[in-house]
Write a protein that holds these residues in place. Structure first.
Motif, PDB file in Angstrom:
ATOM      1  N   GLU A   1       0.825  -1.209   0.000  1.00 42.78           N
ATOM      2  CA  GLU A   1       0.000   0.000   0.000  1.00 42.78           C
ATOM      3  C   GLU A   1       0.860   1.261   0.000  1.00 42.78           C
ATOM      4  OE1 GLU A   1      -1.943   1.656   3.679  1.00 42.78           O
ATOM      5  OE2 GLU A   1      -3.731   0.986   2.604  1.00 42.78           O
ATOM      6  N   ALA A   2       1.922   1.249   0.805  1.00 36.38           N
ATOM      7  CA  ALA A   2       2.817   2.408   0.870  1.00 36.38           C
ATOM      8  C   ALA A   2       3.492   2.641  -0.481  1.00 36.38           C
ATOM      9  CB  ALA A   2       3.856   2.207   1.963  1.00 36.38           C
ATOM     10  N   ASN A   3       3.921   1.574  -1.135  1.00 35.88           N
ATOM     11  CA  ASN A   3       4.521   1.720  -2.472  1.00 35.88           C
ATOM     12  C   ASN A   3       3.521   2.332  -3.453  1.00 35.88           C
ATOM     13  OD1 ASN A   3       7.031   0.640  -1.838  1.00 35.88           O
ATOM     14  ND2 ASN A   3       6.459  -1.448  -2.411  1.00 35.88           N
ATOM     15  N   ARG A   4       2.281   1.898  -3.342  1.00 35.81           N
ATOM     16  CA  ARG A   4       1.245   2.323  -4.284  1.00 35.81           C
ATOM     17  C   ARG A   4       0.813   3.764  -4.065  1.00 35.81           C
ATOM     18  NH1 ARG A   4      -4.038   2.178  -3.845  1.00 35.81           N
ATOM     19  NH2 ARG A   4      -3.961   0.918  -1.944  1.00 35.81           N
ATOM     20  N   VAL A   5       0.887   4.251  -2.812  1.00 30.90           N
ATOM     21  CA  VAL A   5       0.377   5.585  -2.492  1.00 30.90           C
ATOM     22  C   VAL A   5       1.498   6.612  -2.318  1.00 30.90           C
ATOM     23  CG1 VAL A   5      -0.906   6.943  -0.791  1.00 30.90           C
ATOM     24  CG2 VAL A   5      -1.720   4.674  -1.452  1.00 30.90           C
ATOM     25  N   LEU A   6       2.551   6.245  -1.584  1.00 30.47           N
ATOM     26  CA  LEU A   6       3.577   7.233  -1.258  1.00 30.47           C
ATOM     27  C   LEU A   6       4.450   7.611  -2.439  1.00 30.47           C
ATOM     28  CD1 LEU A   6       4.757   6.119   2.317  1.00 30.47           C
ATOM     29  CD2 LEU A   6       2.972   7.746   1.656  1.00 30.47           C
ATOM     30  N   TYR A   7       4.666   6.674  -3.369  1.00 28.68           N
ATOM     31  CA  TYR A   7       5.519   7.015  -4.514  1.00 28.68           C
ATOM     32  C   TYR A   7       4.882   8.052  -5.448  1.00 28.68           C
ATOM     33  CZ  TYR A   7       9.569   4.048  -3.722  1.00 28.68           C
ATOM     34  OH  TYR A   7      10.728   3.525  -3.203  1.00 28.68           O
ATOM     35  N   PRO A   8       3.610   7.899  -5.839  1.00 29.58           N
ATOM     36  CA  PRO A   8       3.025   8.976  -6.657  1.00 29.58           C
ATOM     37  C   PRO A   8       2.891  10.285  -5.892  1.00 29.58           C
ATOM     38  CG  PRO A   8       1.385   7.311  -6.102  1.00 29.58           C
ATOM     39  CD  PRO A   8       2.715   6.742  -5.731  1.00 29.58           C
ATOM     40  N   ALA A   9       2.609  10.209  -4.583  1.00 29.63           N
ATOM     41  CA  ALA A   9       2.564  11.441  -3.786  1.00 29.63           C
ATOM     42  C   ALA A   9       3.934  12.102  -3.769  1.00 29.63           C
ATOM     43  CB  ALA A   9       2.103  11.122  -2.363  1.00 29.63           C
ATOM     44  N   TYR A  10       4.972  11.287  -3.645  1.00 32.22           N
ATOM     45  CA  TYR A  10       6.338  11.805  -3.664  1.00 32.22           C
ATOM     46  C   TYR A  10       6.654  12.449  -5.014  1.00 32.22           C
ATOM     47  CZ  TYR A  10      11.435  11.789  -3.022  1.00 32.22           C
ATOM     48  OH  TYR A  10      12.757  12.162  -2.909  1.00 32.22           O
TER      49      TYR A  10
ATOM     50  N   ALA B   1       8.274  16.839  -8.755  1.00 28.82           N
ATOM     51  CA  ALA B   1       7.904  17.753  -9.842  1.00 28.82           C
ATOM     52  C   ALA B   1       8.067  19.201  -9.405  1.00 28.82           C
ATOM     53  CB  ALA B   1       6.460  17.493 -10.266  1.00 28.82           C
ATOM     54  N   GLY B   2       7.691  19.495  -8.156  1.00 30.26           N
ATOM     55  CA  GLY B   2       7.847  20.858  -7.659  1.00 30.26           C
ATOM     56  C   GLY B   2       9.301  21.285  -7.630  1.00 30.26           C
ATOM     57  N   THR B   3      10.172  20.361  -7.209  1.00 30.81           N
ATOM     58  CA  THR B   3      11.598  20.670  -7.181  1.00 30.81           C
ATOM     59  C   THR B   3      12.153  20.811  -8.600  1.00 30.81           C
ATOM     60  OG1 THR B   3      11.858  19.460  -5.093  1.00 30.81           O
ATOM     61  CG2 THR B   3      13.855  19.884  -6.377  1.00 30.81           C
ATOM     62  N   ALA B   4      11.732  19.909  -9.480  1.00 28.73           N
ATOM     63  CA  ALA B   4      12.224  19.945 -10.863  1.00 28.73           C
ATOM     64  C   ALA B   4      11.778  21.203 -11.596  1.00 28.73           C
ATOM     65  CB  ALA B   4      11.739  18.709 -11.615  1.00 28.73           C
ATOM     66  N   SER B   5      10.637  21.762 -11.175  1.00 24.20           N
ATOM     67  CA  SER B   5      10.128  22.954 -11.855  1.00 24.20           C
ATOM     68  C   SER B   5      11.060  24.155 -11.689  1.00 24.20           C
ATOM     69  CB  SER B   5       8.732  23.301 -11.336  1.00 24.20           C
ATOM     70  OG  SER B   5       8.778  23.692  -9.967  1.00 24.20           O
ATOM     71  N   TRP B   6      11.907  24.118 -10.644  1.00 32.39           N
ATOM     72  CA  TRP B   6      12.891  25.190 -10.488  1.00 32.39           C
ATOM     73  C   TRP B   6      13.898  25.174 -11.635  1.00 32.39           C
ATOM     74  CZ3 TRP B   6      12.961  28.919  -6.680  1.00 32.39           C
ATOM     75  CH2 TRP B   6      12.075  28.747  -5.618  1.00 32.39           C
TER      76      TRP B   6
ATOM     77  N   GLY C   1       7.997  23.272 -17.718  1.00 36.32           N
ATOM     78  CA  GLY C   1       7.567  21.876 -17.769  1.00 36.32           C
ATOM     79  C   GLY C   1       6.070  21.729 -17.638  1.00 36.32           C
ATOM     80  N   GLY C   2       5.470  22.539 -16.766  1.00 29.43           N
ATOM     81  CA  GLY C   2       4.022  22.572 -16.620  1.00 29.43           C
ATOM     82  C   GLY C   2       3.409  21.248 -16.249  1.00 29.43           C
ATOM     83  N   SER C   3       2.242  20.996 -16.820  1.00 33.73           N
ATOM     84  CA  SER C   3       1.461  19.801 -16.497  1.00 33.73           C
ATOM     85  C   SER C   3       2.181  18.520 -16.898  1.00 33.73           C
ATOM     86  CB  SER C   3       0.094  19.865 -17.187  1.00 33.73           C
ATOM     87  OG  SER C   3      -0.642  20.977 -16.735  1.00 33.73           O
ATOM     88  N   ALA C   4       2.931  18.567 -17.993  1.00 35.92           N
ATOM     89  CA  ALA C   4       3.633  17.362 -18.446  1.00 35.92           C
ATOM     90  C   ALA C   4       4.609  16.883 -17.380  1.00 35.92           C
ATOM     91  CB  ALA C   4       4.373  17.648 -19.751  1.00 35.92           C
ATOM     92  N   LEU C   5       5.317  17.827 -16.769  1.00 37.78           N
ATOM     93  CA  LEU C   5       6.274  17.472 -15.728  1.00 37.78           C
ATOM     94  C   LEU C   5       5.557  16.948 -14.488  1.00 37.78           C
ATOM     95  CD1 LEU C   5       9.216  17.501 -14.726  1.00 37.78           C
ATOM     96  CD2 LEU C   5       8.831  19.851 -13.949  1.00 37.78           C
ATOM     97  N   TYR C   6       4.489  17.655 -14.070  1.00 36.53           N
ATOM     98  CA  TYR C   6       3.776  17.285 -12.839  1.00 36.53           C
ATOM     99  C   TYR C   6       3.146  15.901 -12.959  1.00 36.53           C
ATOM    100  CZ  TYR C   6       0.549  17.661  -8.885  1.00 36.53           C
ATOM    101  OH  TYR C   6      -0.135  17.433  -7.722  1.00 36.53           O
ATOM    102  N   TYR C   7       2.315  15.720 -13.984  1.00 36.16           N
ATOM    103  CA  TYR C   7       1.611  14.445 -14.116  1.00 36.16           C
ATOM    104  C   TYR C   7       2.553  13.328 -14.541  1.00 36.16           C
ATOM    105  CZ  TYR C   7      -2.632  17.160 -13.550  1.00 36.16           C
ATOM    106  OH  TYR C   7      -3.598  17.993 -13.041  1.00 36.16           O
ATOM    107  N   GLY C   8       3.606  13.685 -15.232  1.00 34.93           N
ATOM    108  CA  GLY C   8       4.596  12.675 -15.590  1.00 34.93           C
ATOM    109  C   GLY C   8       5.272  12.088 -14.364  1.00 34.93           C
ATOM    110  N   CYS C   9       5.616  12.956 -13.412  1.00 36.03           N
ATOM    111  CA  CYS C   9       6.246  12.476 -12.175  1.00 36.03           C
ATOM    112  C   CYS C   9       5.280  11.626 -11.349  1.00 36.03           C
ATOM    113  CB  CYS C   9       6.748  13.657 -11.348  1.00 36.03           C
ATOM    114  SG  CYS C   9       8.210  14.467 -12.016  1.00 36.03           S
TER     115      CYS C   9
END
Length: 345
Positions: free
Chosen positions: A230-239, A244-249, A254-262
């Motif tokens: 369960e943790a693998n399934r939930v925490l990894y996409p949350a992470y 994505a927020g860090t990469a946006s710097w 990158g916009g939505s492609a970066l966010y949803y891609g991550c």
């Protein structure tokens, strides 16, 4: 300018899909099990001495909780779990919370389960002197004020407030609850908790990595196979949202492609890791079976015979720690809703 923007977007999209393909093939163990080292704790005695229950529950309200469930649909889709912000916390999640609180000696942490109690939170803000008053009465007031104006009881959003040492839960997912408690454990070992809270605004990935790895270690120690999946399934996409927020710097367009891609990469990676869960468990216990789990060795205790409690705390983010003698956490009595199982300890 438009051409450059398109090129940047194309490159960021290509990077995201390359990352998804790579994670899908190998399964990247980014959130590997790693206990938060808690050799000492910095705890406000006023919070430990609080006579109210450590776990408190909001009364069920069909209309309000249904509206909150609907408002939480985007989060449900993002993490692909209908329990996100469902405003109905069941016994397994509560039991996981109680177990973690006891195992990690967190008697000062309040857990509000689908509860709206801003007045009490303002009192806790005043009592939490492990955070220096300039932080409490600026960032702390803003945080509690935000929780008051935009109540999680409707808007959802599981989180830990370091200024009140309070975990707010609205999702019936044990891994999410443990993650927020791990934040509390992480902050408790920090002497300058106000500064550490400020750092979260700039580099949240640091804090999120520490908390998620502690959750994994907690579950691996218990050989909780279903909990780890369960943790693998939930925490990894949350992470992935924080990555994505860090990469946006570095990829501002990158916009939505970066966010949803991550996020998608996190979903794929978590599921790939769960395929080899038995091997991961065996490797973990083979490696760490001779290592004891670290437990706190220095705290600010609540009032006990022969153990002095500081009458005043220095004007800094954390008081000097005091060696404990016989400190035990208070019982986890609760105001339980009618439709939930009562825990006794």
């Amino acid at each position: 300018m438009k051409i450059n923007a398109c090129q940047t977007l194309f490159r960021s999209t290509a990077i995201v899909f390359a990352m998804i393909a790579w994670m899908g093939c190998v399964g990247c163990h980014v959130l590997s099990p790693d206990h938060i080292s808690a050799r000492q704790q910095f705890i406000a005695p006023e919070l430990v001495n609080d006579s109210s229950n450590q776990l408190e529950f909001g009364k069920p309200h069909k209309v309000l909780d249904t509206a909150g469930w609907i408002w939480g649909i985007p989060g449900k889709i993002l993490l692909w779990d209908h329990r996100v912000d469902n405003h109905h916390i069941t016994a397994p999640t509560v039991e996981a919370v109680a177990d973690y609180l006891q195992a990690n000696n967190l008697p000062h942490v309040k857990v509000r389960v689908n509860q709206y109690a801003p007045i009490d939170d303002f009192h806790r803000l005043r009592k939490n002197k492990t955070v220096a008053w300039p932080y409490r009465y600026t960032l702390g007031l803003l945080s509690v004020g935000g929780e008051t104006i935009l109540p999680g009881r409707f808007f959802g959003g599981d989180h830990f407030n370091p200024f009140t040492q309070t975990v707010h839960l609205y999702s019936d997912i044990p891994a999410v609850a443990l993650h927020e408690l791990a934040h509390a454990k992480d902050f408790t070992r920090r002497k300058y908790q106000g500064t550490y809270a400020l750092a979260y605004a700039f580099i949240p990935t640091w804090h999120e990595t520490i908390a998620s790895r502690d959750v994994m270690a907690h579950l691996y120690d218990r050989r909780d196979r279903s909990g780890i999946i369960e943790a693998n399934r939930v925490l990894y996409p949350a992470y992935g949202t924080y990555v994505a927020g860090t990469a946006s710097w570095f990829i501002p367009n990158g916009g939505s492609a970066l966010y949803y891609g991550c996020v998608i990469a996190g979903h794929i990676n978590g599921r790939m890791l769960s395929r080899d869960i038995d091997q991961h468990l065996a490797d973990y216990h083979q490696t760490f079976r001779s290592r004891p789990v670290s437990t706190p060795a220095a705290i600010v205790p609540h009032q006990l015979p022969g153990v002095p409690v500081p009458s005043s705390l220095p004007m800094q983010d954390g008081p000097a720690s005091v060696e404990p003698s016989e400190l035990t956490a208070p019982s986890l009595s609760q105001r339980e809703p009618e439709n939930a199982q009562v825990l006794t300890r």
